[in-house]
Design an enzyme around this catalytic site. Sequence first.
Site, PDB file in Angstrom:
ATOM      1  N   CYS A 126       0.850  -1.109   0.058  1.00 46.28           N
ATOM      2  CA  CYS A 126       0.004  -0.005   0.063  1.00 46.28           C
ATOM      3  C   CYS A 126       0.840   1.197  -0.140  1.00 46.28           C
ATOM      4  O   CYS A 126       2.166   1.199   0.634  1.00 46.28           O
ATOM      5  CB  CYS A 126      -0.772   0.082   1.274  1.00 46.28           C
ATOM      6  N   ARG A 135       4.893  -0.073  -6.488  1.00 48.44           N
ATOM      7  CA  ARG A 135       5.015  -0.794  -5.108  1.00 48.44           C
ATOM      8  C   ARG A 135       3.769  -1.942  -5.098  1.00 48.44           C
ATOM      9  O   ARG A 135       3.895  -3.144  -4.428  1.00 48.44           O
ATOM     10  CB  ARG A 135       4.803  -0.138  -3.966  1.00 48.44           C
ATOM     11  N   TRP A 155      -3.281  -2.269  -1.115  1.00 49.70           N
ATOM     12  CA  TRP A 155      -3.033  -3.789  -1.647  1.00 49.70           C
ATOM     13  C   TRP A 155      -3.953  -4.665  -0.716  1.00 49.70           C
ATOM     14  O   TRP A 155      -3.731  -4.514   0.640  1.00 49.70           O
ATOM     15  CB  TRP A 155      -1.610  -3.925  -1.266  1.00 49.70           C
ATOM     16  N   ASN A 164      -1.618   1.935   5.856  1.00 52.08           N
ATOM     17  CA  ASN A 164      -0.703   0.892   5.567  1.00 52.08           C
ATOM     18  C   ASN A 164      -0.438  -0.014   6.631  1.00 52.08           C
ATOM     19  O   ASN A 164      -0.250   0.535   7.734  1.00 52.08           O
ATOM     20  CB  ASN A 164       0.630   1.225   4.938  1.00 52.08           C
ATOM     21  N   GLU A 212      19.649 -17.023  -7.637  1.00 54.66           N
ATOM     22  CA  GLU A 212      18.963 -15.896  -7.899  1.00 54.66           C
ATOM     23  C   GLU A 212      18.428 -15.960  -9.355  1.00 54.66           C
ATOM     24  O   GLU A 212      17.536 -15.312  -9.483  1.00 54.66           O
ATOM     25  CB  GLU A 212      20.020 -14.660  -7.712  1.00 54.66           C
ATOM     26  N   LYS A 266      14.732 -14.871 -10.388  1.00 56.82           N
ATOM     27  CA  LYS A 266      14.274 -13.972 -11.165  1.00 56.82           C
ATOM     28  C   LYS A 266      13.160 -14.473 -12.299  1.00 56.82           C
ATOM     29  O   LYS A 266      12.481 -13.687 -12.634  1.00 56.82           O
ATOM     30  CB  LYS A 266      15.492 -13.410 -12.010  1.00 56.82           C
ATOM     31  N   GLU A 291       9.659 -15.062 -10.710  1.00 55.31           N
ATOM     32  CA  GLU A 291       9.071 -14.106 -10.269  1.00 55.31           C
ATOM     33  C   GLU A 291       8.410 -13.287 -11.098  1.00 55.31           C
ATOM     34  O   GLU A 291       7.353 -12.563 -11.369  1.00 55.31           O
ATOM     35  CB  GLU A 291       9.529 -13.211  -9.258  1.00 55.31           C
ATOM     36  N   HIS A 331      21.592 -36.598  -5.812  1.00 50.50           N
ATOM     37  CA  HIS A 331      20.907 -36.828  -4.734  1.00 50.50           C
ATOM     38  C   HIS A 331      19.454 -37.087  -4.914  1.00 50.50           C
ATOM     39  O   HIS A 331      18.819 -36.961  -3.707  1.00 50.50           O
ATOM     40  CB  HIS A 331      21.639 -36.307  -3.589  1.00 50.50           C
ATOM     41  N   LYS A 375       6.800  -4.460  -4.067  1.00 55.17           N
ATOM     42  CA  LYS A 375       8.276  -3.920  -4.067  1.00 55.17           C
ATOM     43  C   LYS A 375       8.881  -4.049  -2.605  1.00 55.17           C
ATOM     44  O   LYS A 375       9.852  -4.538  -2.627  1.00 55.17           O
ATOM     45  CB  LYS A 375       8.354  -2.454  -4.757  1.00 55.17           C
TER      46      LYS A 375
HETATM   47  C1  F6R Z   1      13.079 -10.259  -5.667  1.00 53.85           C
HETATM   48  C2  F6R Z   1      12.969  -9.285  -4.734  1.00 53.85           C
HETATM   49  C3  F6R Z   1      12.652  -9.654  -3.322  1.00 53.85           C
HETATM   50  C4  F6R Z   1      13.264  -8.672  -2.612  1.00 53.85           C
HETATM   51  C5  F6R Z   1      12.952  -8.860  -0.803  1.00 53.85           C
HETATM   52  C6  F6R Z   1      13.820  -8.080   0.112  1.00 53.85           C
HETATM   53  O1  F6R Z   1      13.495  -9.754  -7.067  1.00 53.85           O
HETATM   54  O2  F6R Z   1      13.107  -7.881  -4.976  1.00 53.85           O
HETATM   55  O3  F6R Z   1      12.778 -10.769  -3.239  1.00 53.85           O
HETATM   56  O4  F6R Z   1      14.729  -8.769  -2.613  1.00 53.85           O
HETATM   57  O5  F6R Z   1      11.722  -8.683  -0.806  1.00 53.85           O
HETATM   58  O6  F6R Z   1      13.553  -6.607  -0.198  1.00 53.85           O
HETATM   59  P1  F6R Z   1      14.604  -5.602   0.348  1.00 53.85           P
HETATM   60  O7  F6R Z   1      15.682  -5.716  -0.353  1.00 53.85           O
HETATM   61  O8  F6R Z   1      13.947  -4.274  -0.042  1.00 53.85           O
HETATM   62  O9  F6R Z   1      14.642  -5.880   1.782  1.00 53.85           O
END
Ligand code: F6R
Length: 606
Positions: A2, A27, A72, A98, A481, A485, A488, A504, A601
């Site tokens: 939010c 966000r 949200w 929020n 990672e 990526k 997501e 395994h 975000k």
């Molecule tokens: C993945 C992503 C999330 C953030 C996680 C932590 O691409 O963006 O996994 O890395 O939510 O966020 P921060 O770094 O803002 O604490």
Amino acid sequence: MCGIVAYVGPKDAGPILLEGLQRLEYRGYDSAGVVISNKGLKMRKVKGRVADLAAAVPARFKGTLGIGHTRWATHGAPSDVNAHPHLSADERIAVVHNGIIENADELRAKLEADGVVFLSETDTEVLSHLIARTVEETESLEEAVRLALKRIVGTYGIAVIDAQRPGEVVVARNGSPIVLGIGEKEMFAASDVSALVRYTRQVVHLEDGELAVLKADGFHTFASDARETAKEPLTVDWDAGHYDTGGYEHYLLKEISEQPDTVARTLRGRLDDRFHIAHLGGLNMDARETRSFRRVKIIGCGSAYYSGQIGAQLIEELARIPADAEPASEFRYRSPVVEPDTLYVAISQSGETYDTLAAVQELKRKGGRVLGIVNTVGSAIARECDGGLYLHAGPEVSVASTKAFTSTAVAFALLALHLGRVRDLSPADGRRICEGLRRLPEQIKEILALEPQIKELAHKYADSPSMMFVGRVRGYPVAREGAQKLKEISYVHAEAYPASELKHGPLALIGPEMPTVAIVPDDELLDKNLTTLGEIRARGGRVLMVGHRTADPKLADDCVVVPKNETELDPILLSIPLQLLAYHAAVALERDVDKPRNLAKSVTVE
Ligand code: F6R
């Protein structure tokens, strides 16, 4: 998640609130609303985008005070009625919120028993009714808000206005960020500086438990016991241009492409060519203290955690201190043993991730020494830590983290160099790492130039129902990672495994329908990795290899060859083609690249 914006000043509030909400769109949200005060409260809220809200706000909605929100959904489905703001029954008080009010059901039942009729299913509406009940008897809106908040259990960032006090906004924070923006005879507030930078760079972050009263000519902040607090404004160095796509089709591609610059910014002024050390003044630790740690524990969530795994590896290799990374979301719940000779490092792009913040607070309660590797200056996690490094990567707008991930890994290389050079890392090795770090920006440019090839590969593999990502030791966090990526933003199922673990169990999954992305650096494990590729190919699996050389076509169907750096630093570069792979797979599958479904975000709730 939010978003909140608030304005009081001489200008028309409506366009400022709508512009602010638009800046918060990244966000993630499902509905939006605004309320403007001018001889009563005028409100519009809609399920859908901020553009739908802007179209629904009539031109006659004029006024110099207002609050807005992007929601949200948590309590109640996304709908016009559940969207914020929420008004009291007499339409005197409006609230945007929020966070989550945990005792909302209980409070709602009490209010309903007293005859209050609720319009929405939200937890927030409780607040507007509670404030309205005391505002008659209290001397100020601030007092009414404080009394209402005393009855709340949970987290909040709120903004409140009262139709009968048309010159002030009250905001408060507990676990959900609120930033004040100081203008010329005008004041702003928002849940994120991105909503403010078009109007001002002078900001003040509220602490948990703080409340602020904003009027056109300034602000006052108060602790939860009503004592006035003194706040020093901070100047943010992000400007509105950082929040434009800058001609790119998506923020994600812009942020991937910015990495030569953002990595250079993370390094700027921090490498010393005379002694081959890193200057990290923000750590607030002298050499003796730096030497005293016997372990390093790194915490963060999601991609931040994966970059922490790269960091742990760098610290073990360069400083020879045992180091490991753990998701902050797990760490905080398992009553961790906090040791005085362990250095704790918390990582966060936003600096507001609730799980990471709560883990840092738990560490501090137990006397732990915590450093922060954070992108957002002045954010809650940065404020809570004893010292640390800012990434200086500029704001990351796209939900999926890319440039912050890379800059975090670079920041860990600096920290590892620093820890190493006060211990046993030789000047020659220090020099080797300094030189390697300096080469990164140019090498990232070379990788970005591979985009046409990676795009083609993304198209080739994007229709796979599932993909395996494997890597050994330094390559394993890169694989994790890469899988994160891909899943997501493209919604393609992806799993990451240590290459050594394939036999395994997960080898049973391998076949023509499950391609593997294999991270194969030119290091001491090269032969072992090539053997794994042979095992995959023998089961009919397709292989896309990301490494430092092309492989025998018997071992890999496709190869992406990246420039080689120092072995310890290679994971930083190997991650970048995987960002481009995920991006182009998501575009090929027509996904909402910058705002993937179900994700936000910055995750400021538990
Ligand atoms: C993945 C992503 C999330 C953030 C996680 C932590 O691409 O963006 O996994 O890395 O939510 O966020 P921060 O770094 O803002 O604490």
